[in-house]
Scaffold this motif. Structure first.
Motif, PDB file in Angstrom:
ATOM      1  N   ALA A   1       0.853  -1.196   0.000  1.00 42.32           N
ATOM      2  CA  ALA A   1       0.000   0.000   0.000  1.00 42.32           C
ATOM      3  C   ALA A   1       0.883   1.238   0.000  1.00 42.32           C
ATOM      4  O   ALA A   1       1.090   1.901   1.025  1.00 42.32           O
ATOM      5  N   LEU A   2       1.416   1.555  -1.169  1.00 42.20           N
ATOM      6  CA  LEU A   2       2.294   2.699  -1.355  1.00 42.20           C
ATOM      7  C   LEU A   2       1.630   3.731  -2.251  1.00 42.20           C
ATOM      8  O   LEU A   2       0.840   3.388  -3.143  1.00 42.20           O
ATOM      9  N   GLU A   3       1.955   4.951  -2.028  1.00 46.86           N
ATOM     10  CA  GLU A   3       1.430   6.061  -2.817  1.00 46.86           C
ATOM     11  C   GLU A   3       1.643   5.799  -4.306  1.00 46.86           C
ATOM     12  O   GLU A   3       2.742   5.465  -4.750  1.00 46.86           O
ATOM     13  N   GLY A   4       0.572   5.906  -5.084  1.00 39.96           N
ATOM     14  CA  GLY A   4       0.664   5.708  -6.523  1.00 39.96           C
ATOM     15  C   GLY A   4       0.514   4.276  -6.987  1.00 39.96           C
ATOM     16  O   GLY A   4       0.460   4.012  -8.191  1.00 39.96           O
ATOM     17  N   SER A   5       0.439   3.325  -6.061  1.00 40.03           N
ATOM     18  CA  SER A   5       0.338   1.916  -6.441  1.00 40.03           C
ATOM     19  C   SER A   5      -1.092   1.484  -6.734  1.00 40.03           C
ATOM     20  O   SER A   5      -1.319   0.447  -7.362  1.00 40.03           O
ATOM     21  N   GLY A   6      -2.073   2.251  -6.251  1.00 40.71           N
ATOM     22  CA  GLY A   6      -3.465   1.856  -6.379  1.00 40.71           C
ATOM     23  C   GLY A   6      -3.935   0.936  -5.267  1.00 40.71           C
ATOM     24  O   GLY A   6      -5.120   0.624  -5.175  1.00 40.71           O
ATOM     25  N   GLN A   7      -3.030   0.493  -4.433  1.00 38.61           N
ATOM     26  CA  GLN A   7      -3.372  -0.364  -3.290  1.00 38.61           C
ATOM     27  C   GLN A   7      -3.424   0.492  -2.028  1.00 38.61           C
ATOM     28  O   GLN A   7      -2.540   1.330  -1.792  1.00 38.61           O
ATOM     29  N   TYR A   8      -4.451   0.300  -1.238  1.00 40.28           N
ATOM     30  CA  TYR A   8      -4.599   1.049   0.017  1.00 40.28           C
ATOM     31  C   TYR A   8      -4.773   0.068   1.168  1.00 40.28           C
ATOM     32  O   TYR A   8      -5.136  -1.093   0.979  1.00 40.28           O
ATOM     33  N   PHE A   9      -4.487   0.552   2.367  1.00 43.47           N
ATOM     34  CA  PHE A   9      -4.698  -0.276   3.555  1.00 43.47           C
ATOM     35  C   PHE A   9      -5.611   0.456   4.527  1.00 43.47           C
ATOM     36  O   PHE A   9      -5.788   1.674   4.446  1.00 43.47           O
ATOM     37  N   GLY A  10      -6.178  -0.308   5.433  1.00 44.75           N
ATOM     38  CA  GLY A  10      -7.010   0.248   6.486  1.00 44.75           C
ATOM     39  C   GLY A  10      -6.663  -0.392   7.805  1.00 44.75           C
ATOM     40  O   GLY A  10      -5.885  -1.360   7.860  1.00 44.75           O
ATOM     41  N   PRO A  11      -7.218   0.101   8.901  1.00 42.42           N
ATOM     42  CA  PRO A  11      -6.962  -0.518  10.209  1.00 42.42           C
ATOM     43  C   PRO A  11      -7.231  -2.014  10.220  1.00 42.42           C
ATOM     44  O   PRO A  11      -6.555  -2.762  10.932  1.00 42.42           O
ATOM     45  N   VAL A  12      -8.207  -2.473   9.412  1.00 40.02           N
ATOM     46  CA  VAL A  12      -8.546  -3.893   9.399  1.00 40.02           C
ATOM     47  C   VAL A  12      -7.356  -4.745   8.989  1.00 40.02           C
ATOM     48  O   VAL A  12      -7.185  -5.872   9.483  1.00 40.02           O
TER      49      VAL A  12
ATOM     50  N   TYR B   1      -4.115  -8.124  17.111  1.00 36.77           N
ATOM     51  CA  TYR B   1      -5.017  -7.275  17.886  1.00 36.77           C
ATOM     52  C   TYR B   1      -6.465  -7.714  17.707  1.00 36.77           C
ATOM     53  O   TYR B   1      -6.822  -8.341  16.707  1.00 36.77           O
ATOM     54  N   ALA B   2      -7.294  -7.310  18.665  1.00 37.44           N
ATOM     55  CA  ALA B   2      -8.735  -7.507  18.549  1.00 37.44           C
ATOM     56  C   ALA B   2      -9.331  -6.409  17.674  1.00 37.44           C
ATOM     57  O   ALA B   2      -8.694  -5.385  17.401  1.00 37.44           O
ATOM     58  N   ASP B   3     -10.578  -6.628  17.233  1.00 44.10           N
ATOM     59  CA  ASP B   3     -11.222  -5.662  16.345  1.00 44.10           C
ATOM     60  C   ASP B   3     -11.342  -4.270  16.961  1.00 44.10           C
ATOM     61  O   ASP B   3     -11.364  -3.263  16.241  1.00 44.10           O
ATOM     62  N   ASN B   4     -11.421  -4.188  18.296  1.00 42.56           N
ATOM     63  CA  ASN B   4     -11.606  -2.870  18.923  1.00 42.56           C
ATOM     64  C   ASN B   4     -10.331  -2.025  18.927  1.00 42.56           C
ATOM     65  O   ASN B   4     -10.311  -0.930  19.491  1.00 42.56           O
TER      66      ASN B   4
END
Length: 368
Positions: free
Chosen positions: A49-60, A99-102
């Protein structure tokens, strides 16, 4: 054709480099260098998930990562993880979850929003509704490159310096440079120059570095005609005691009265003003009890309360000393930070006044 990924880097490598990238004085440094930040950055690198790659990440992606999966460096497994955790089945991945979901909120609000995004190390998609569950974060390329395992030694140092110059604000860089200079000076104990021109060597340690800054920086900025009446170090060692000036303004200094670290006087307008200073590296702020005890001393000397002020001096707002003692600061006192020397914090009462430290607040640099 499968999407390219950055080189695999262990979590331990990410964790080891973060304190170098974000030195003391970096805004919200704690959010940027803790374990949660290291694992967040690792996960972003893991799925590309790098800038310009089109891939993003989230906390999940972070809180559903498992210890076993984090040790798998195969590209196809890394790519599979990026999409697997987003599936409707909950993205169950075998192994011990980190980690847990919270943990979603501290990742989103602290590590990302107030930490890495605020500094500019992570970019965020702004075209998604706030309610969208789609990943929206990506590492800035210059930041991601700092974790290349092939980057070592002087080359790594140069890359980190270039990132800091490009992404840390001028005020942040100023804070960093002040704190680094103080740390370097602490090896043999700093040499402090008093307003009279006299010099004394202080003991090594963070408290001495802050005390030096109070005398040489704070006093010049906030007092019209500063004088140091008293300076002591841990162990009740008296570094300076000016009984001549103290007697001239009617103050009797008695070492057995549990005096503060510093007593400053402002002799500038014909009405001597007193400032009691506690230096805090780890503990010892101006509390309600301390303020009351010191007022007994000044009242006995005939000083009007409005000519007395109280200050707690720290190295930095991000430092453990401030975080530990801020709740103990007495109302009607002030706080000052070595890393932000032109600013002053006033502990206002319910009327919006700083009480007995009012005269000090009106001496802010640039004020008449």
């Amino acid at each position: 054709m499968s999407r390219s990924l950055p080189p695999y880097v262990p979590v331990a490598t990410v964790a080891a480099r973060l304190p170098l990238i974000f030195p003391e004085g970096t805004p919200n440094r704690g959010y940027c260098i803790r374990e949660l930040a290291a694992r967040t950055i690792f996960t972003a690198l893991y799925i590309g998930a790098l800038e310009g790659s089109g891939q993003y990440f989230g906390p999940v992606h972070v809180y559903r990562m498992t210890q076993e999966r984090s040790e798998v460096a195969l590209n196809e497994m890394r790519l599979d993880y990026a999409s697997a955790v987003l599936s409707r089945k909950g993205g169950i991945v075998d192994g011990r979850r980190w980690y847990a979901d919270n943990t979603r909120e501290p990742i989103r609000d602290e590590t990302l929003r107030d930490g890495l995004v605020a500094i500019g190390a992570v970019t965020r998609r702004e075209d998604l509704p706030t309610t969208s569950g789609l990943p929206r974060y990506a590492l800035v390329a210059d930041f991601a490159g700092l974790f290349d395992p092939a980057l070592e030694g002087p080359a790594l140092d140069e890359a980190i310096a270039a990132f800091q110059a490009g992404y840390l604000s001028k005020s942040a860089l100023a804070r960093v440079s002040i704190l680094l200079a103080g740390a370097a000076a602490g090896a043999n104990g700093p040499l402090v120059t008093f307003p009279s021109g006299e010099t004394r060597q202080l003991a090594p340690g963070p408290s001495s570095i802050i005390a030096k800054a109070v005398v040489e920086v704070f006093a010049k900025a906030f007092l019209t005609q500063p004088a140091v009446l008293w300076l002591s170090e841990s162990g009740n060692k008296v570094v300076l005691r000016d009984d001549r000036i103290a007697a001239a303004i009617g103050l009797k200094i008695e070492a057995d009265k549990n005096l503060p670290d510093l007593i400053l006087a402002d002799l500038g307008d014909g009405h001597a003003k007193l400032l009691f200073v506690e230096v805090v590296a780890t503990d010892g702020a101006v509390t309600e009890r301390r303020r009351g005890a010191l007022l007994e001393l000044t009242r006995a000397a005939g000083f009007p309360d409005e000519q007395v002020a109280f200050l707690t001096a720290y190295d930095d707002r991000e430092g453990q000393g401030f975080k530990k003692t801020v709740a103990q600061l007495a109302w009607g006192t002030c706080a000052w930070f070595m890393s932000e020397p032109d600013q002053l914090v006033g502990m206002m009462d319910e009327r919006g006044e700083a009480g007995r430290s009012q005269w000090l607040l009106t001496s802010l640099p640039g004020k008449p």
